[in-house]
Design a protein around this motif. Structure first.
Motif, PDB file in Angstrom:
ATOM      1  N   LYS A 101       0.865  -1.071   0.112  1.00 28.13           N
ATOM      2  CA  LYS A 101       0.051  -0.062  -0.053  1.00 28.13           C
ATOM      3  C   LYS A 101       1.018   1.219  -0.020  1.00 28.13           C
ATOM      4  O   LYS A 101       1.821   1.379   0.629  1.00 28.13           O
ATOM      5  N   GLY A 102       0.553   2.078  -0.762  1.00 30.69           N
ATOM      6  CA  GLY A 102       1.288   3.422  -1.100  1.00 30.69           C
ATOM      7  C   GLY A 102       1.729   3.755  -2.203  1.00 30.69           C
ATOM      8  O   GLY A 102       2.593   2.828  -2.806  1.00 30.69           O
ATOM      9  N   GLY A 103       1.224   4.596  -2.933  1.00 31.86           N
ATOM     10  CA  GLY A 103       1.776   4.805  -4.222  1.00 31.86           C
ATOM     11  C   GLY A 103       2.997   5.664  -4.661  1.00 31.86           C
ATOM     12  O   GLY A 103       3.466   5.579  -5.759  1.00 31.86           O
ATOM     13  N   TYR A 104       3.559   6.066  -3.664  1.00 33.97           N
ATOM     14  CA  TYR A 104       4.740   6.979  -3.914  1.00 33.97           C
ATOM     15  C   TYR A 104       6.214   6.280  -3.143  1.00 33.97           C
ATOM     16  O   TYR A 104       7.030   6.821  -3.115  1.00 33.97           O
ATOM     17  N   THR A 105       6.128   5.197  -2.846  1.00 32.25           N
ATOM     18  CA  THR A 105       7.172   4.452  -2.069  1.00 32.25           C
ATOM     19  C   THR A 105       7.474   3.139  -2.992  1.00 32.25           C
ATOM     20  O   THR A 105       6.776   2.552  -3.314  1.00 32.25           O
ATOM     21  N   ALA A 106       8.972   2.817  -2.886  1.00 31.06           N
ATOM     22  CA  ALA A 106       9.267   1.603  -3.438  1.00 31.06           C
ATOM     23  C   ALA A 106       8.908   0.313  -2.875  1.00 31.06           C
ATOM     24  O   ALA A 106       8.663   0.572  -1.383  1.00 31.06           O
ATOM     25  N   PHE A 107       8.984  -0.700  -3.153  1.00 30.66           N
ATOM     26  CA  PHE A 107       8.897  -2.035  -2.497  1.00 30.66           C
ATOM     27  C   PHE A 107       9.501  -3.016  -3.208  1.00 30.66           C
ATOM     28  O   PHE A 107       9.525  -3.026  -4.528  1.00 30.66           O
ATOM     29  N   CYS A 108       9.904  -4.100  -2.474  1.00 28.61           N
ATOM     30  CA  CYS A 108      10.618  -5.035  -3.122  1.00 28.61           C
ATOM     31  C   CYS A 108      10.041  -6.442  -2.414  1.00 28.61           C
ATOM     32  O   CYS A 108       9.738  -6.674  -1.226  1.00 28.61           O
ATOM     33  N   MET A 109       9.796  -7.457  -3.113  1.00 25.98           N
ATOM     34  CA  MET A 109       9.384  -8.812  -3.053  1.00 25.98           C
ATOM     35  C   MET A 109      10.148  -9.720  -3.343  1.00 25.98           C
ATOM     36  O   MET A 109      10.353  -9.846  -4.779  1.00 25.98           O
ATOM     37  N   ASN A 120       7.653 -17.324 -16.903  1.00 23.93           N
ATOM     38  CA  ASN A 120       6.581 -17.346 -15.778  1.00 23.93           C
ATOM     39  C   ASN A 120       5.661 -16.306 -16.039  1.00 23.93           C
ATOM     40  O   ASN A 120       5.766 -15.204 -16.871  1.00 23.93           O
ATOM     41  N   LYS A 121       4.548 -16.468 -15.280  1.00 23.30           N
ATOM     42  CA  LYS A 121       3.614 -15.362 -15.347  1.00 23.30           C
ATOM     43  C   LYS A 121       3.651 -14.389 -14.704  1.00 23.30           C
ATOM     44  O   LYS A 121       3.347 -14.748 -13.400  1.00 23.30           O
ATOM     45  N   LEU A 122       3.675 -13.026 -14.795  1.00 22.82           N
ATOM     46  CA  LEU A 122       3.844 -12.102 -13.704  1.00 22.82           C
ATOM     47  C   LEU A 122       2.512 -11.113 -13.937  1.00 22.82           C
ATOM     48  O   LEU A 122       2.261 -10.768 -14.997  1.00 22.82           O
ATOM     49  N   GLU A 123       1.765 -10.914 -12.832  1.00 17.76           N
ATOM     50  CA  GLU A 123       0.889 -10.149 -12.678  1.00 17.76           C
ATOM     51  C   GLU A 123       0.709  -9.328 -11.457  1.00 17.76           C
ATOM     52  O   GLU A 123       1.206  -9.712 -10.498  1.00 17.76           O
ATOM     53  N   VAL A 124       0.324  -7.900 -11.693  1.00 15.89           N
ATOM     54  CA  VAL A 124       0.344  -7.129 -10.745  1.00 15.89           C
ATOM     55  C   VAL A 124      -1.042  -6.455 -10.939  1.00 15.89           C
ATOM     56  O   VAL A 124      -1.441  -5.857 -11.708  1.00 15.89           O
ATOM     57  N   TRP A 125      -1.845  -6.708  -9.588  1.00 20.60           N
ATOM     58  CA  TRP A 125      -3.192  -6.084  -9.692  1.00 20.60           C
ATOM     59  C   TRP A 125      -3.048  -4.580  -8.974  1.00 20.60           C
ATOM     60  O   TRP A 125      -2.722  -4.603  -7.828  1.00 20.60           O
ATOM     61  N   VAL A 126      -3.421  -3.574  -9.666  1.00 21.49           N
ATOM     62  CA  VAL A 126      -2.991  -2.350  -9.264  1.00 21.49           C
ATOM     63  C   VAL A 126      -4.353  -1.499  -8.889  1.00 21.49           C
ATOM     64  O   VAL A 126      -5.278  -1.642 -10.038  1.00 21.49           O
ATOM     65  N   THR A 127      -4.812  -0.728  -7.859  1.00 26.55           N
ATOM     66  CA  THR A 127      -5.871  -0.100  -7.659  1.00 26.55           C
ATOM     67  C   THR A 127      -5.727   1.260  -7.254  1.00 26.55           C
ATOM     68  O   THR A 127      -4.505   1.682  -6.387  1.00 26.55           O
ATOM     69  N   ASN A 128      -6.059   2.273  -7.833  1.00 25.94           N
ATOM     70  CA  ASN A 128      -6.010   3.792  -7.102  1.00 25.94           C
ATOM     71  C   ASN A 128      -7.474   4.065  -6.670  1.00 25.94           C
ATOM     72  O   ASN A 128      -7.799   5.261  -6.510  1.00 25.94           O
ATOM     73  N   ALA A 129      -8.387   3.156  -6.316  1.00 31.42           N
ATOM     74  CA  ALA A 129      -9.653   3.547  -5.780  1.00 31.42           C
ATOM     75  C   ALA A 129      -9.342   4.261  -4.513  1.00 31.42           C
ATOM     76  O   ALA A 129      -8.464   3.632  -3.859  1.00 31.42           O
ATOM     77  N   TYR A 130     -10.284   5.187  -4.211  1.00 33.65           N
ATOM     78  CA  TYR A 130     -10.299   5.726  -2.841  1.00 33.65           C
ATOM     79  C   TYR A 130     -10.345   4.601  -1.603  1.00 33.65           C
ATOM     80  O   TYR A 130     -10.890   3.893  -1.525  1.00 33.65           O
ATOM     81  N   ASN A 131      -9.362   4.947  -0.849  1.00 38.23           N
ATOM     82  CA  ASN A 131      -9.087   4.143   0.395  1.00 38.23           C
ATOM     83  C   ASN A 131      -8.565   4.946   1.419  1.00 38.23           C
ATOM     84  O   ASN A 131      -7.385   5.442   1.455  1.00 38.23           O
ATOM     85  N   PRO A 132      -9.206   5.088   2.555  1.00 41.74           N
ATOM     86  CA  PRO A 132      -8.722   6.011   3.701  1.00 41.74           C
ATOM     87  C   PRO A 132      -7.559   5.403   4.367  1.00 41.74           C
ATOM     88  O   PRO A 132      -6.767   6.080   5.156  1.00 41.74           O
ATOM     89  N   GLU A 133      -7.190   4.076   3.894  1.00 39.70           N
ATOM     90  CA  GLU A 133      -6.001   3.681   4.732  1.00 39.70           C
ATOM     91  C   GLU A 133      -4.876   4.001   3.826  1.00 39.70           C
ATOM     92  O   GLU A 133      -3.652   3.683   4.409  1.00 39.70           O
ATOM     93  N   ILE A 134      -4.960   4.708   2.625  1.00 35.06           N
ATOM     94  CA  ILE A 134      -3.592   4.718   2.189  1.00 35.06           C
ATOM     95  C   ILE A 134      -3.419   6.302   1.923  1.00 35.06           C
ATOM     96  O   ILE A 134      -4.489   7.075   1.302  1.00 35.06           O
ATOM     97  N   LEU A 135      -2.371   6.748   2.097  1.00 35.76           N
ATOM     98  CA  LEU A 135      -2.111   8.239   1.890  1.00 35.76           C
ATOM     99  C   LEU A 135      -1.379   8.586   0.732  1.00 35.76           C
ATOM    100  O   LEU A 135      -1.034   7.691   0.190  1.00 35.76           O
ATOM    101  N   PRO A 136      -1.772   9.887   0.037  1.00 32.69           N
ATOM    102  CA  PRO A 136      -2.616  10.900   0.482  1.00 32.69           C
ATOM    103  C   PRO A 136      -4.055  10.654   0.127  1.00 32.69           C
ATOM    104  O   PRO A 136      -4.465   9.829  -0.825  1.00 32.69           O
ATOM    105  N   ILE A 137      -5.019  11.043   1.059  1.00 34.58           N
ATOM    106  CA  ILE A 137      -6.323  10.754   0.756  1.00 34.58           C
ATOM    107  C   ILE A 137      -6.886  11.793  -0.093  1.00 34.58           C
ATOM    108  O   ILE A 137      -7.912  11.169  -0.710  1.00 34.58           O
ATOM    109  N   SER A 138      -6.494  12.950  -0.081  1.00 34.63           N
ATOM    110  CA  SER A 138      -6.953  13.922  -0.967  1.00 34.63           C
ATOM    111  C   SER A 138      -5.779  14.923  -1.393  1.00 34.63           C
ATOM    112  O   SER A 138      -4.673  15.131  -0.560  1.00 34.63           O
TER     113      SER A 138
END
Length: 189
Positions: A101-109, A120-138
């Motif tokens: 969670k967080g659109g402006y931070t890097a992550f590694c898995m 191999n099949k790589l899929e990334v399910w991405v959402t930018n739907a409104y979520n009050p748990e993810i900053l920035p909210i507005s």
């Protein structure tokens, strides 16, 4: 003894995963649903819709092949994302590797146990739907959706400094005591 490592001596290999991606809305589940081909970085809100104040806040599926070559045998494999807006779930060969969670931070898995030699099949399910748990909210900007920063396959030896701590290089240098004449530091890995 030199303390500077040349690029050729780097035990980590970064492979840019910018080409070969397709994407589609997650709701488009028909057997004949096709993927639009894109290059990463990408956002599905790149084109402004005249006369509107809104933009798409939904979930998309990004997909591409991930090639694991014979020289990667007995190596550790990591997917390194510089930014996905604003929440991502990563799957390799239809198995969930993890979420971020967080659109402006890097992550590694780590995907060592999920990928096999070959395609191999790589899929990334991405959402930018409104979520009050993810900053920035507005704010006075759009929260564009997509893999909006580069993505890499990181290949390391079995014994390595882990890149999993907030996608950092895993080496931290702390200044403990600094004066005009000397400095004491602590190096943490």
């Amino acid at each position: 003894m030199s303390l500077v490592a040349k690029a050729d001596d780097n035990p980590r290999t970064f492979i840019l995963l910018d080409k070969g991606w397709g994407y589609r809305p997650v709701s488009d589940t028909g057997l004949k649903s096709s993927m639009k081909q894109v290059t990463v970085p990408h956002t599905w809100n790149a084109n402004y819709i005249p006369g509107t104040r809104s933009y798409n806040r939904e979930m998309m599926v990004y997909r591409r092949d991930l090639e694991i070559t014979p020289d990667m045998k007995d190596k550790r494999l990591f997917l390194y994302f510089e930014g996905v807006n604003s929440s991502a779930t990563v799957l390799v060969n239809n198995k969930s590797v993890g979420s971020h969670k967080g659109g402006y931070t890097a992550f590694c898995m780590e995907v060592t146990d999920y990928a096999k030699q070959g395609t191999n099949k790589l899929e990334v399910w991405v959402t930018n739907a409104y979520n009050p748990e993810i900053l920035p909210i507005s704010g006075d900007f759009n929260i564009y959706g997509g893999i909006h920063r580069p993505c890499h396959l990181l290949v390391t030896e079995q014994d390595c400094i882990s890149p999993l701590f907030y996608a950092s290089p895993g080496v931290f240098i702390h200044q403990d005591k600094v004066s005009e004449k000397q400095a004491q530091i602590t190096v943490e890995t």
